[in-house]
Design a protein around this motif. Sequence first.
Motif, PDB file in Angstrom:
ATOM      1  N   THR A  94       0.821  -1.218   0.000  1.00 45.65           N
ATOM      2  CA  THR A  94       0.000   0.000   0.000  1.00 45.65           C
ATOM      3  C   THR A  94       0.851   1.262   0.000  1.00 45.65           C
ATOM      4  O   THR A  94       0.339   2.357  -0.245  1.00 45.65           O
ATOM      5  N   ASN A  95       2.146   1.124   0.261  1.00 45.56           N
ATOM      6  CA  ASN A  95       3.048   2.283   0.198  1.00 45.56           C
ATOM      7  C   ASN A  95       3.657   2.470  -1.192  1.00 45.56           C
ATOM      8  O   ASN A  95       4.366   3.448  -1.435  1.00 45.56           O
ATOM      9  N   SER A  96       3.393   1.520  -2.061  1.00 45.89           N
ATOM     10  CA  SER A  96       3.976   1.585  -3.405  1.00 45.89           C
ATOM     11  C   SER A  96       3.301   2.676  -4.234  1.00 45.89           C
ATOM     12  O   SER A  96       2.148   3.050  -4.006  1.00 45.89           O
ATOM     13  N   LYS A  97       4.064   3.153  -5.213  1.00 48.92           N
ATOM     14  CA  LYS A  97       3.545   4.149  -6.148  1.00 48.92           C
ATOM     15  C   LYS A  97       3.857   3.712  -7.573  1.00 48.92           C
ATOM     16  O   LYS A  97       4.875   3.069  -7.830  1.00 48.92           O
ATOM     17  N   LEU A  98       2.956   4.084  -8.448  1.00 53.90           N
ATOM     18  CA  LEU A  98       3.118   3.745  -9.851  1.00 53.90           C
ATOM     19  C   LEU A  98       3.765   4.924 -10.570  1.00 53.90           C
ATOM     20  O   LEU A  98       3.252   6.047 -10.539  1.00 53.90           O
ATOM     21  N   LEU A  99       4.901   4.673 -11.211  1.00 56.40           N
ATOM     22  CA  LEU A  99       5.586   5.695 -11.992  1.00 56.40           C
ATOM     23  C   LEU A  99       5.351   5.413 -13.472  1.00 56.40           C
ATOM     24  O   LEU A  99       5.728   4.354 -13.973  1.00 56.40           O
ATOM     25  N   ILE A 100       4.709   6.348 -14.147  1.00 57.59           N
ATOM     26  CA  ILE A 100       4.404   6.174 -15.569  1.00 57.59           C
ATOM     27  C   ILE A 100       4.869   7.408 -16.339  1.00 57.59           C
ATOM     28  O   ILE A 100       5.190   8.441 -15.759  1.00 57.59           O
ATOM     29  N   ARG A 101       4.917   7.272 -17.661  1.00 66.48           N
ATOM     30  CA  ARG A 101       5.363   8.352 -18.553  1.00 66.48           C
ATOM     31  C   ARG A 101       6.705   8.894 -18.076  1.00 66.48           C
ATOM     32  O   ARG A 101       6.855  10.060 -17.763  1.00 66.48           O
ATOM     33  N   ARG A 102       7.682   8.010 -18.055  1.00 71.59           N
ATOM     34  CA  ARG A 102       8.984   8.351 -17.458  1.00 71.59           C
ATOM     35  C   ARG A 102       9.985   8.863 -18.485  1.00 71.59           C
ATOM     36  O   ARG A 102      11.040   9.345 -18.095  1.00 71.59           O
ATOM     37  N   ASN A 103       9.686   8.745 -19.744  1.00 68.03           N
ATOM     38  CA  ASN A 103      10.504   9.430 -20.746  1.00 68.03           C
ATOM     39  C   ASN A 103      10.144  10.908 -20.691  1.00 68.03           C
ATOM     40  O   ASN A 103       8.967  11.277 -20.815  1.00 68.03           O
ATOM     41  N   ILE A 104      11.125  11.774 -20.504  1.00 66.24           N
ATOM     42  CA  ILE A 104      10.810  13.171 -20.210  1.00 66.24           C
ATOM     43  C   ILE A 104      10.128  13.871 -21.384  1.00 66.24           C
ATOM     44  O   ILE A 104       9.297  14.766 -21.180  1.00 66.24           O
ATOM     45  N   VAL A 105      10.443  13.468 -22.611  1.00 71.48           N
ATOM     46  CA  VAL A 105       9.799  14.085 -23.768  1.00 71.48           C
ATOM     47  C   VAL A 105       8.321  13.711 -23.803  1.00 71.48           C
ATOM     48  O   VAL A 105       7.451  14.571 -23.986  1.00 71.48           O
ATOM     49  N   ASP A 106       8.015  12.422 -23.595  1.00 70.50           N
ATOM     50  CA  ASP A 106       6.618  11.988 -23.548  1.00 70.50           C
ATOM     51  C   ASP A 106       5.890  12.643 -22.378  1.00 70.50           C
ATOM     52  O   ASP A 106       4.709  12.994 -22.483  1.00 70.50           O
ATOM     53  N   ARG A 107       6.584  12.788 -21.278  1.00 67.57           N
ATOM     54  CA  ARG A 107       5.989  13.365 -20.075  1.00 67.57           C
ATOM     55  C   ARG A 107       5.550  14.810 -20.328  1.00 67.57           C
ATOM     56  O   ARG A 107       4.424  15.202 -20.020  1.00 67.57           O
ATOM     57  N   ILE A 108       6.457  15.608 -20.889  1.00 65.47           N
ATOM     58  CA  ILE A 108       6.147  17.014 -21.149  1.00 65.47           C
ATOM     59  C   ILE A 108       5.085  17.135 -22.236  1.00 65.47           C
ATOM     60  O   ILE A 108       4.162  17.958 -22.137  1.00 65.47           O
ATOM     61  N   ALA A 109       5.205  16.304 -23.285  1.00 64.67           N
ATOM     62  CA  ALA A 109       4.240  16.365 -24.384  1.00 64.67           C
ATOM     63  C   ALA A 109       2.834  15.992 -23.921  1.00 64.67           C
ATOM     64  O   ALA A 109       1.843  16.534 -24.422  1.00 64.67           O
ATOM     65  N   THR A 110       2.725  15.079 -22.957  1.00 56.07           N
ATOM     66  CA  THR A 110       1.414  14.715 -22.432  1.00 56.07           C
ATOM     67  C   THR A 110       0.841  15.839 -21.584  1.00 56.07           C
ATOM     68  O   THR A 110      -0.359  16.125 -21.632  1.00 56.07           O
ATOM     69  N   LEU A 111       1.691  16.498 -20.811  1.00 56.50           N
ATOM     70  CA  LEU A 111       1.231  17.601 -19.967  1.00 56.50           C
ATOM     71  C   LEU A 111       0.823  18.808 -20.799  1.00 56.50           C
ATOM     72  O   LEU A 111      -0.251  19.388 -20.584  1.00 56.50           O
ATOM     73  N   THR A 112       1.666  19.206 -21.718  1.00 52.88           N
ATOM     74  CA  THR A 112       1.431  20.429 -22.500  1.00 52.88           C
ATOM     75  C   THR A 112       1.604  20.127 -23.982  1.00 52.88           C
ATOM     76  O   THR A 112       2.643  20.439 -24.569  1.00 52.88           O
ATOM     77  N   PRO A 113       0.614  19.494 -24.596  1.00 57.20           N
ATOM     78  CA  PRO A 113       0.756  19.116 -26.011  1.00 57.20           C
ATOM     79  C   PRO A 113       0.830  20.301 -26.960  1.00 57.20           C
ATOM     80  O   PRO A 113       1.198  20.130 -28.123  1.00 57.20           O
ATOM     81  N   PHE A 114       0.505  21.495 -26.487  1.00 53.82           N
ATOM     82  CA  PHE A 114       0.538  22.675 -27.351  1.00 53.82           C
ATOM     83  C   PHE A 114       1.940  23.265 -27.458  1.00 53.82           C
ATOM     84  O   PHE A 114       2.161  24.176 -28.270  1.00 53.82           O
ATOM     85  N   LEU A 115       2.903  22.756 -26.677  1.00 55.75           N
ATOM     86  CA  LEU A 115       4.286  23.196 -26.808  1.00 55.75           C
ATOM     87  C   LEU A 115       5.041  22.230 -27.722  1.00 55.75           C
ATOM     88  O   LEU A 115       4.803  21.022 -27.685  1.00 55.75           O
ATOM     89  N   HIS A 116       5.957  22.756 -28.517  1.00 58.10           N
ATOM     90  CA  HIS A 116       6.759  21.941 -29.427  1.00 58.10           C
ATOM     91  C   HIS A 116       8.165  21.840 -28.854  1.00 58.10           C
ATOM     92  O   HIS A 116       8.793  22.857 -28.544  1.00 58.10           O
ATOM     93  N   LEU A 117       8.648  20.629 -28.706  1.00 54.92           N
ATOM     94  CA  LEU A 117       9.856  20.379 -27.933  1.00 54.92           C
ATOM     95  C   LEU A 117      11.093  20.246 -28.811  1.00 54.92           C
ATOM     96  O   LEU A 117      11.059  19.641 -29.889  1.00 54.92           O
TER      97      LEU A 117
END
Length: 878
Positions: A543-566
């Motif tokens: 129950t103390n575990s956490k799920l880490l997803i979207r760990r590639n930083i480019v995918d991470r930023i693109a998912t958060l702010t798709p209107f920015l071009h990286l």
Amino acid sequence: MRNRKLLPALAGATIIGALVLYAAFYFVFLDFFVDLWWFRSLEFEAYFWLRLLYRFIFSGAITLFFFCVFQFHFWIASRYLGLNPPDEVLLDDKKRRRFQRFADVFIYGSAKVYTPVSFLMAVAVAIPFYLQWEDALLFFFGSASGIKDPVYDNDISFYLFSYPMYILIQKELLATAVIALGATGVLYWSEHVFIPNQGREFPVGAKIHLTVLFLFVVFFVAWGFVLDRFTLLYSNGREPVFFGPGFVDLRYKLPLIWMSALAFLSIAGLAVFYVFAEQHRSKTPIVIAVLSFLALVGLKNSTFLPEIIEKFIVKPNPTRTEGQFMQYNIDATMAAYDLNNIDTIDLPINVDATKDIEQWATQKNFENIPVWDREYLIDSYKQLQSIRPYYTFPTVDEDRYFIRGHYQQVNLAARETNVGNLSQEAQNWENTHLRYTHGYGAVVSPAAQDADIPIVWYMRDLNLSSNVGFSVKFPDIYYGMEQYKYAVVPNKLVSENISGSDAEMARGYIGKSGVPIPSYFRKLLFAFYFKDEKIFFSPNISTNSKLLIRRNIVDRIATLTPFLHLDKDPYLVVDKDRFYWIQDAYTLSNMYPVAKPAADDFLDGAQKFNYIRNSVKVVVDAYTGKVEYYICDPDPIITAYSRAYPGVFKRLSDMPENLKAHLRYPRDLYHMQMKIFAKYHQNTPEAFYEQAETWQFAMVGGEPVLPYFITMNFERCNGLEEFVMINPMTPFNSNNLSMVGLAGTMDHKQCNPLSYKPGITIYKFPKEVQVNGPSQVNALIDQNPDIAAQFTLWNQLGSEVKKGRMVILPMGNSILYVQPIYMLATKTKMPELARVIVSIGNQVVMDKTLAAAFNHLKALFIKDAASPASGISVDTGN
């Protein structure tokens, strides 16, 4: 019997309902909640709801609007305006009842038809708005830029924000008006035909209703003509001479657009008059108006008259007839690509470089000439510092750090994990998602190295040993450039000797990020989400575990702010506490008026644009995955997004100083800007048309010399080293060096490394002096018999000789060339820095160290100062 017939239908309905529920659960419910929990873990929950709110409020409002439009017109057409019984029908009870019975069918029964039809038509018309809802966001939150376009004198924000929406609105409203006109016309015709005892003439109300709809169609078509004149600003008919409207566009096509609009309005007015006029119904004026309109449209789209104008008016004196329009294109392009603040310096060249060599050859400068290319260095990093089979180095970055009393350029790379490097049997679920979850540490080496000795390290090994003060408290890298799969941490597995040899290195994840898994219900949902039942059944997830997803930083930023071009090159920063990634992000538009579109090799190649700003610096914590956005160039687009999403973007002044000291000019942006500037630096119509001073990227061996980073004292900031990018250029189809461009971020007024002010400086060389370009220096190297003999010898000893990137530096009033020579073992392919070649003027020296090479050069110039081109000295170092 009846129940038996119902059973198949009931079973079918049950199956269909179950499939719909499963699809809704899997594709809507799961995605929604996983995204919500993920955004919440990053402290972006308010932003998540705001984006959702904008999207659905806008989509819902647009759908409701179009539904109301269709519903209203169908309603009044069926209930009121289509009924036209003669007086004798109303006086005759039998006829009146018969008329009323059929009328009731249209009045009340048709509502069961046109209500769902109105909804379906509204959805169909509104689909383009669903796809462009973010354009609508800019439309509502955008503001004036204060810059006017040169042709129509509109603010640039009109083209960035309003014009795209006006095009969409005009098309959709025109489609709506045409559909409503056609559908209500059919409804009126049906009432007139199928309801008995109707009058012979169409009701006046129906005529008025259809006329109003017709006038809406006319208005939207006329609006289309008005918007059509703006398309001239994006004309490419004058390419390759210049982009944008030319003489034919603004002196021939633009008047025709206005006349076509007037002709169309005349047709509409005459048509309305013809419908309602009881007398003098002549078709002649309408025919004349229609023929005039068709003639004007034909003239606008024809090529005959434009070719005549081009041949007899434009071509005899192009700079006079189109000079003004060329200037429009020059000014707009320079502004769109942020090239108006370039500082140009004319640099005289000394034939005798002795004085420059003496003044420049200091230990600080020797420590900053990058002789290791990252394309070669990454192989050495992988073979010497991976240490464990599951570690790798996806990329090598360049940066500067304050080491031993001054800023020194280094290469560095994050040691990330790649489970794919393990044996096939070791690539099981526990190893992939619970055990080998992260990388560890980084390696750092000085950019300048001596040849024929092992690589010098500033940070190395899993204990992160460093003799220059590098120390990191949390060296674990959970987020990086690798294509990481999801990880569940901390967990109950004991992962000894994965990151290091002591317990501290094997500690579990203690970061606050990640999606919590507090219950079996969430475990079940995540098992469905990833289609992986092991998440639910694994006893090692607590129950103390956490799920880490979207760990590639480019995918991470693109998912958060798709209107920015990286940018394609995020880079690593070493801090005392942990590692960070800095990602440059751009705002783009393809609607900047009269500006030349960029080449298609920028970013992913799919972006069509003619306006760009490096508006945001994104910082990602390599340990926790926390993402922070800092506005470094508040252009109109990012300002609009900042208004729409309050709290997401911070000011650059809020960035921690330890990170601000490592900001840099983006390599891809600089490369693209120099492509544009190579032609557009000729900023008068006459020079632009002649193209006598067009530049191109300097070439070596048929390949362009791409921009590269260097840290050097350019005598602009009281002896302080600057971290800049250098880009050499030669005249088009020539090998002589014309200019060297420097792109940096230091404010030369304050000379503070933390004062971020990006800018470009161009060092132009005099035309009357021949300055060797890279390909010419490369020829001098190849022609030297001693160097050629040494290369031949090395190529026969089980190794292969490779030339590295040629470094070009302005050195006082001389141009310095440095080229590393590598030897690659044929078996391991691991490169070794074998020698360094240094060249000034026509002198070429090869040695093991830069200091030794400079001493040779100095001796050559002193020995033969009268004719410095007469000798070449080589120290083969055998």
